[in-house]
Design a protein around this motif. Structure first.
Motif, PDB file in Angstrom:
ATOM      1  N   GLY A   5     -11.912  24.620  36.434  1.00 21.97           N
ATOM      2  CA  GLY A   5     -13.045  24.082  37.182  1.00 21.97           C
ATOM      3  C   GLY A   5     -12.663  22.754  37.809  1.00 21.97           C
ATOM      4  O   GLY A   5     -11.550  22.257  37.631  1.00 21.97           O
ATOM      5  N   THR A   6     -13.597  22.153  38.528  1.00 20.95           N
ATOM      6  CA  THR A   6     -13.291  20.919  39.261  1.00 20.95           C
ATOM      7  C   THR A   6     -13.843  19.656  38.621  1.00 20.95           C
ATOM      8  O   THR A   6     -13.481  18.554  39.024  1.00 20.95           O
ATOM      9  N   GLU A   7     -14.714  19.778  37.625  1.00 20.49           N
ATOM     10  CA  GLU A   7     -15.400  18.620  37.078  1.00 20.49           C
ATOM     11  C   GLU A   7     -14.439  17.549  36.556  1.00 20.49           C
ATOM     12  O   GLU A   7     -14.601  16.362  36.842  1.00 20.49           O
ATOM     13  N   VAL A   8     -13.458  17.960  35.791  1.00 21.19           N
ATOM     14  CA  VAL A   8     -12.556  16.996  35.161  1.00 21.19           C
ATOM     15  C   VAL A   8     -11.661  16.333  36.205  1.00 21.19           C
ATOM     16  O   VAL A   8     -11.515  15.107  36.223  1.00 21.19           O
ATOM     17  N   VAL A   9     -11.073  17.119  37.076  1.00 20.81           N
ATOM     18  CA  VAL A   9     -10.175  16.536  38.078  1.00 20.81           C
ATOM     19  C   VAL A   9     -10.925  15.567  38.994  1.00 20.81           C
ATOM     20  O   VAL A   9     -10.396  14.513  39.365  1.00 20.81           O
ATOM     21  N   GLU A  10     -12.144  15.876  39.329  1.00 23.06           N
ATOM     22  CA  GLU A  10     -12.928  14.974  40.180  1.00 23.06           C
ATOM     23  C   GLU A  10     -13.243  13.672  39.449  1.00 23.06           C
ATOM     24  O   GLU A  10     -13.173  12.586  40.038  1.00 23.06           O
ATOM     25  N   TYR A  11     -13.574  13.760  38.171  1.00 21.83           N
ATOM     26  CA  TYR A  11     -13.860  12.550  37.397  1.00 21.83           C
ATOM     27  C   TYR A  11     -12.599  11.694  37.257  1.00 21.83           C
ATOM     28  O   TYR A  11     -12.646  10.474  37.424  1.00 21.83           O
ATOM     29  N   VAL A  12     -11.473  12.325  36.960  1.00 19.71           N
ATOM     30  CA  VAL A  12     -10.210  11.594  36.846  1.00 19.71           C
ATOM     31  C   VAL A  12      -9.898  10.909  38.176  1.00 19.71           C
ATOM     32  O   VAL A  12      -9.556   9.721  38.205  1.00 19.71           O
ATOM     33  N   ARG A  13     -10.026  11.625  39.252  1.00 20.00           N
ATOM     34  CA  ARG A  13      -9.759  11.072  40.586  1.00 20.00           C
ATOM     35  C   ARG A  13     -10.634   9.851  40.862  1.00 20.00           C
ATOM     36  O   ARG A  13     -10.161   8.852  41.382  1.00 20.00           O
ATOM     37  N   HIS A  43     -11.900  10.169  26.685  1.00 22.90           N
ATOM     38  CA  HIS A  43     -13.069  10.018  25.807  1.00 22.90           C
ATOM     39  C   HIS A  43     -14.369  10.049  26.617  1.00 22.90           C
ATOM     40  O   HIS A  43     -15.357  10.659  26.190  1.00 22.90           O
ATOM     41  N   GLU A  44     -14.382   9.414  27.767  1.00 23.68           N
ATOM     42  CA  GLU A  44     -15.575   9.408  28.617  1.00 23.68           C
ATOM     43  C   GLU A  44     -15.965  10.820  29.058  1.00 23.68           C
ATOM     44  O   GLU A  44     -17.154  11.110  29.250  1.00 23.68           O
ATOM     45  N   LEU A  45     -14.989  11.683  29.209  1.00 16.98           N
ATOM     46  CA  LEU A  45     -15.262  13.051  29.662  1.00 16.98           C
ATOM     47  C   LEU A  45     -16.101  13.847  28.662  1.00 16.98           C
ATOM     48  O   LEU A  45     -16.711  14.852  29.035  1.00 16.98           O
ATOM     49  N   LYS A  46     -16.156  13.397  27.421  1.00 15.09           N
ATOM     50  CA  LYS A  46     -16.920  14.121  26.398  1.00 15.09           C
ATOM     51  C   LYS A  46     -18.400  14.218  26.743  1.00 15.09           C
ATOM     52  O   LYS A  46     -19.089  15.105  26.261  1.00 15.09           O
ATOM     53  N   ARG A  47     -18.894  13.339  27.585  1.00 16.36           N
ATOM     54  CA  ARG A  47     -20.321  13.372  27.927  1.00 16.36           C
ATOM     55  C   ARG A  47     -20.672  14.520  28.878  1.00 16.36           C
ATOM     56  O   ARG A  47     -21.827  14.850  29.054  1.00 16.36           O
ATOM     57  N   PHE A  48     -19.662  15.136  29.487  1.00 14.81           N
ATOM     58  CA  PHE A  48     -19.916  16.272  30.366  1.00 14.81           C
ATOM     59  C   PHE A  48     -20.201  17.516  29.538  1.00 14.81           C
ATOM     60  O   PHE A  48     -19.604  17.719  28.480  1.00 14.81           O
ATOM     61  N   LYS A  49     -21.066  18.356  30.028  1.00 15.16           N
ATOM     62  CA  LYS A  49     -21.385  19.607  29.335  1.00 15.16           C
ATOM     63  C   LYS A  49     -20.562  20.740  29.940  1.00 15.16           C
ATOM     64  O   LYS A  49     -20.203  20.719  31.104  1.00 15.16           O
ATOM     65  N   ASN A  50     -20.283  21.725  29.128  1.00 10.79           N
ATOM     66  CA  ASN A  50     -19.617  22.955  29.565  1.00 10.79           C
ATOM     67  C   ASN A  50     -18.217  22.724  30.144  1.00 10.79           C
ATOM     68  O   ASN A  50     -17.832  23.384  31.097  1.00 10.79           O
ATOM     69  N   ARG A 133      -0.614  18.398  26.896  1.00 12.52           N
ATOM     70  CA  ARG A 133      -1.341  17.158  27.167  1.00 12.52           C
ATOM     71  C   ARG A 133      -2.148  17.345  28.437  1.00 12.52           C
ATOM     72  O   ARG A 133      -1.639  17.834  29.449  1.00 12.52           O
ATOM     73  N   ALA A 134      -3.415  16.934  28.372  1.00 11.59           N
ATOM     74  CA  ALA A 134      -4.298  17.073  29.528  1.00 11.59           C
ATOM     75  C   ALA A 134      -5.569  16.276  29.286  1.00 11.59           C
ATOM     76  O   ALA A 134      -5.931  15.994  28.143  1.00 11.59           O
ATOM     77  N   PHE A 135      -6.241  15.938  30.361  1.00 11.07           N
ATOM     78  CA  PHE A 135      -7.598  15.413  30.265  1.00 11.07           C
ATOM     79  C   PHE A 135      -8.526  16.598  30.025  1.00 11.07           C
ATOM     80  O   PHE A 135      -8.298  17.695  30.547  1.00 11.07           O
ATOM     81  N   GLY A 136      -9.599  16.370  29.265  1.00 11.56           N
ATOM     82  CA  GLY A 136     -10.560  17.439  29.006  1.00 11.56           C
ATOM     83  C   GLY A 136      -9.999  18.450  28.023  1.00 11.56           C
ATOM     84  O   GLY A 136      -9.354  18.086  27.039  1.00 11.56           O
ATOM     85  N   ASP A 137     -10.269  19.750  28.284  1.00 12.09           N
ATOM     86  CA  ASP A 137      -9.805  20.836  27.407  1.00 12.09           C
ATOM     87  C   ASP A 137     -10.191  20.583  25.952  1.00 12.09           C
ATOM     88  O   ASP A 137      -9.384  20.695  25.033  1.00 12.09           O
ATOM     89  N   TYR A 138     -11.467  20.261  25.720  1.00  7.62           N
ATOM     90  CA  TYR A 138     -11.913  19.862  24.388  1.00  7.62           C
ATOM     91  C   TYR A 138     -11.824  20.959  23.345  1.00  7.62           C
ATOM     92  O   TYR A 138     -11.739  20.662  22.155  1.00  7.62           O
ATOM     93  N   SER A 139     -11.790  22.198  23.744  1.00  5.42           N
ATOM     94  CA  SER A 139     -11.624  23.263  22.754  1.00  5.42           C
ATOM     95  C   SER A 139     -10.240  23.216  22.117  1.00  5.42           C
ATOM     96  O   SER A 139     -10.024  23.807  21.061  1.00  5.42           O
TER      97      SER A 139
END
Length: 171
Positions: A5-13, A43-50, A133-139
């Motif tokens: 999806g695009t949510e994480v990459v957009e937030y990182v950007r 850590h900030e990305l944890k507030r995003f859902k799904n 190693r990656a941003f997100g991918d909380y599972s």
């Protein structure tokens, strides 16, 4: 380079530069600043859902001039990355790699994943994620997937002409 999806990459950007420059104001230890910026952003990305299975790789380069008592002023490049986006410096004799691919075919990364309780199957963490190693991918965070970057520094010389950063799909 996002996946799932695009949510994480957009937030990182949108957020990474702000974090980095904020920490840089008080501290010029670039490896520490990169690590803190990457980890805080993750850590900030944890507030995003799904976004349990949504993530992003990243490669960032910081160019600087540094003064060394023995060598005088020199141009340097710091490269910080998570995942498999790649950075190289091109010169007349070829290229030098600045980034490190965090993938499941690297023995050090495999051992780190195993120590964290993860397994590698078909060169993927739990048979799902090809990156270690990656941003997100909380599972995958409880199984060793982290957002701590590898930070490399090189001194640039006059023959170094270009720095190229590309995602794995472009390479």
């Amino acid at each position: 380079d996002g996946h799932g999806g695009t949510e994480v990459v957009e937030y990182v950007r949108d957020r990474l530069l702000t974090l980095f420059t904020g920490y840089y104001k008080d501290n010029h230890n670039l490896p520490q600043i990169f690590k803190k910026s990457f980890e805080v952003l993750d850590h900030e990305l944890k507030r995003f859902k799904n976004i349990e299975n949504v993530g992003s790789t990243a490669t960032v380069v910081f160019l600087s001039k540094e003064t060394d008592v023995m060598m005088g002023t020199k141009r340097v490049a710091y490269c910080a990355n998570v995942g498999d986006t790649r950075c190289v410096v091109l010169n007349s004799s070829g290229c030098k790699r600045l980034s490190f691919d965090h993938k499941c075919n690297d023995n050090t990364e495999v051992e780190r994943i195993k120590k964290a309780g993860g397994t590698i199957s078909q060169e993927r963490v739990f048979g799902k994620l090809a990156l270690t190693r990656a941003f997100g991918d909380y599972s995958m965070k409880n199984y060793g997937v982290i957002a701590t970057p590898t930070v490399n520094k090189i001194t640039l010389n006059d023959g170094d002409k270009f720095i190229v950063i590309c995602s794995d799909g472009v390479w």
